[in-house]
Design a protein around this motif. Sequence first.
Motif, short mmCIF file in Angstrom:
data_model
loop_
_atom_site.label_atom_id
_atom_site.label_comp_id
_atom_site.label_asym_id
_atom_site.label_seq_id
_atom_site.Cartn_x
_atom_site.Cartn_y
_atom_site.Cartn_z
N SER A 148 61.35 -57.23 58.56
CA SER A 148 62.30 -57.83 59.49
C SER A 148 62.14 -57.38 60.99
O SER A 148 61.67 -56.20 61.32
N GLU A 149 62.56 -57.91 61.66
CA GLU A 149 62.55 -57.88 63.23
C GLU A 149 63.88 -57.80 63.72
O GLU A 149 64.81 -58.48 63.44
N LEU A 150 64.12 -57.33 64.87
CA LEU A 150 65.21 -57.15 65.61
C LEU A 150 65.14 -57.08 67.43
O LEU A 150 64.10 -56.22 67.81
N VAL A 151 65.34 -58.04 67.91
CA VAL A 151 65.11 -58.27 69.34
C VAL A 151 66.47 -57.54 70.08
O VAL A 151 67.73 -58.04 69.72
N ILE A 152 66.50 -56.67 70.77
CA ILE A 152 67.46 -56.01 71.56
C ILE A 152 67.55 -55.97 73.07
O ILE A 152 68.27 -55.29 73.72
N GLY A 153 66.60 -56.96 73.50
CA GLY A 153 66.42 -56.93 75.01
C GLY A 153 64.92 -57.47 75.24
O GLY A 153 64.11 -58.19 74.57
N GLU A 154 64.34 -56.23 75.96
CA GLU A 154 62.70 -56.56 76.14
C GLU A 154 62.01 -55.92 74.81
O GLU A 154 60.70 -56.12 74.70
N ARG A 155 62.61 -55.37 73.80
CA ARG A 155 62.09 -54.85 72.52
C ARG A 155 62.27 -55.64 71.49
O ARG A 155 63.35 -56.11 71.16
N ARG A 156 61.19 -56.03 70.91
CA ARG A 156 61.23 -56.58 69.49
C ARG A 156 60.78 -55.53 68.48
O ARG A 156 59.52 -55.23 68.49
N LEU A 157 61.70 -54.89 67.76
CA LEU A 157 61.53 -53.88 66.86
C LEU A 157 61.28 -54.31 65.53
O LEU A 157 61.78 -55.43 65.15
N LEU A 158 60.16 -53.66 64.79
CA LEU A 158 59.72 -54.06 63.66
C LEU A 158 60.23 -52.91 62.70
O LEU A 158 59.96 -51.84 62.85
N PHE A 159 60.84 -53.61 61.56
CA PHE A 159 61.42 -52.46 60.34
C PHE A 159 60.48 -52.62 59.20
O PHE A 159 60.31 -53.62 58.89
N LEU A 160 60.09 -51.44 58.89
CA LEU A 160 58.91 -51.32 57.74
C LEU A 160 59.57 -50.18 56.66
O LEU A 160 60.00 -49.12 56.89
N ASP A 161 59.41 -50.82 55.52
CA ASP A 161 59.83 -50.15 54.15
C ASP A 161 58.58 -49.00 54.10
O ASP A 161 57.50 -48.93 54.26
N ALA A 162 59.27 -47.74 54.13
CA ALA A 162 58.45 -46.64 54.24
C ALA A 162 58.66 -45.31 53.38
O ALA A 162 59.33 -44.31 53.51
N PRO A 163 58.71 -45.75 51.84
CA PRO A 163 58.81 -44.78 51.13
C PRO A 163 57.97 -43.65 50.72
O PRO A 163 56.88 -43.55 51.61
N GLY A 164 58.22 -42.68 50.05
CA GLY A 164 57.29 -41.58 50.08
C GLY A 164 58.47 -40.01 50.00
O GLY A 164 58.29 -39.39 49.07
N HIS A 165 58.88 -40.21 50.92
CA HIS A 165 60.08 -39.15 51.13
C HIS A 165 61.23 -39.67 50.31
O HIS A 165 61.91 -38.76 49.55
N ALA A 166 61.68 -40.75 50.43
CA ALA A 166 62.79 -41.30 49.99
C ALA A 166 62.51 -43.06 49.66
O ALA A 166 61.99 -43.54 50.54
N SER A 167 63.14 -43.28 48.62
CA SER A 167 62.82 -44.82 48.24
C SER A 167 63.59 -45.66 49.19
O SER A 167 63.27 -46.89 49.27
N HIS A 168 64.64 -45.16 49.75
CA HIS A 168 65.69 -45.95 50.61
C HIS A 168 65.18 -45.68 52.04
O HIS A 168 66.16 -45.39 52.83
N HIS A 169 64.07 -45.65 52.73
CA HIS A 169 63.66 -45.30 53.98
C HIS A 169 62.99 -46.52 54.38
O HIS A 169 62.11 -46.83 54.02
#
Length: 325
Positions: A148-169
Motif C-alpha cells: 500500500s502507498e501513502l502520499v504525504i507531500g513530495e513523498r510517496r511512501l511504500l508499505f511492505l510486509d516485513a516478517p521475520g522478527h515479528a509477524s505484525h511488522h
Amino acid sequence: MEGQHAPYPEPVEIAPGVFMIDLMELGMRYRTCAYLVRDREPLLIETGSARSHDALLAGLGALGLKPTDLAYVAVTHIHLDHAGGAGQFMKLAPQAKLLVHPRGARHMIDPSRLYQGAREVYGDRLDQLFGPLEPVPAEQVQAMPHESELVIGERRLLFLDAPGHASHHFAIADPVSNGIFTGDSAGLRFVTGFTGFPYEFVMPSTSPVDFDPDAVHRTCEMFAKLPMETVYQAHFGPSPKDEALRETVYYADRFRELIEQTYDDHPSPEALEQAQAEIVRERLRELGLDPTAFRPQAIHLDLLLNALGLLAYESRRRRKMGSAG
C-alpha cells in the motif's frame, strides 16, 4: 532550545526532512529512536513505550512541533518498545491516523492480549520497563497492507510486509530519503554511544515469540531488490543497507543452527546468552574487529530476549514437525 528540552537529547537530521528522536528507552541513550518525516503532512514513525512519552514530546517540541501538527503516526510493529505508548500519544493527536500492520491493528484498539503476551515475557517488570498500555480509538487506526502507498507531500511512501522478527511488522520505503524505515526487520545497530565498544555492528533480534529465520531471508531479499541504499533502524539509527542485510541474515542462520543443535540438551537462557556471545566474537574477528572489546553485559537484555525467542522458535518448529508427521 537545548536548555528548554533538557535532559533530553536534541533530534538529529539524518537525511533531508528526516529527523531521529532518541526515545531514551529504559532511561538509556542510543537504544531506541523514533523518526519524524517532515513533509506537507508530517509523519512520526514509532512512539516508543509509555515510558518514552516525555522524551518523544520533547523531541517533537525541539523541532517546533506538537502532536496536533502530525497527520500520521506509524508503528512498524506492536512490540512495546515501538508501540506501547501509542494509545497515550494518540490521545494528544486526535486528528492523526495510526498506521499499523493489518495483524497488529486490533491489538492497538484492544491491547489486552498484547499486554498479557508481554507479561509472559517480562513478568512483574513489565510496567516498570514499559509503562501502561492504553487503547487507540478504532476510528484512528488505519491498517496498511503489503504494497500500500501513502502520499504525504513530495513523498510517496511504500508499505511492505516485513516478517521475520515479528509477524505484525511492516517497513516503509521512502525514495526521497533513499532509505527504508525497517523497525527491527533488518537487524539492530549497536552504536558506540550505547555499548561503549570502539566499533558498531548489526545483529538481528530474535525476541519472543515470532522469530522466523526463513521469513528473515525473504524480507531481506525483498529489501535487497529495492533501490534504496540506507536502512533506518529503530535500534539505533541509519545503516548501509548492504551491511544490515548481510549481518541480519548471517546471525539469523547462526542462531538457528545454535538452537536446533542444542535444544535437546535443554539449554538455559543464560547458556544461550553465552553461546550467542561466542558467535558474535567469531563474527567480529571475521570482520577484522577486536573481539576482546566486546562485552556481552553491555547488550545483556538483547541477548536474553534473543535466547527466549530462540527457545520459542524451536519449540514451535518441533510442534509443527510433529503435527505434520
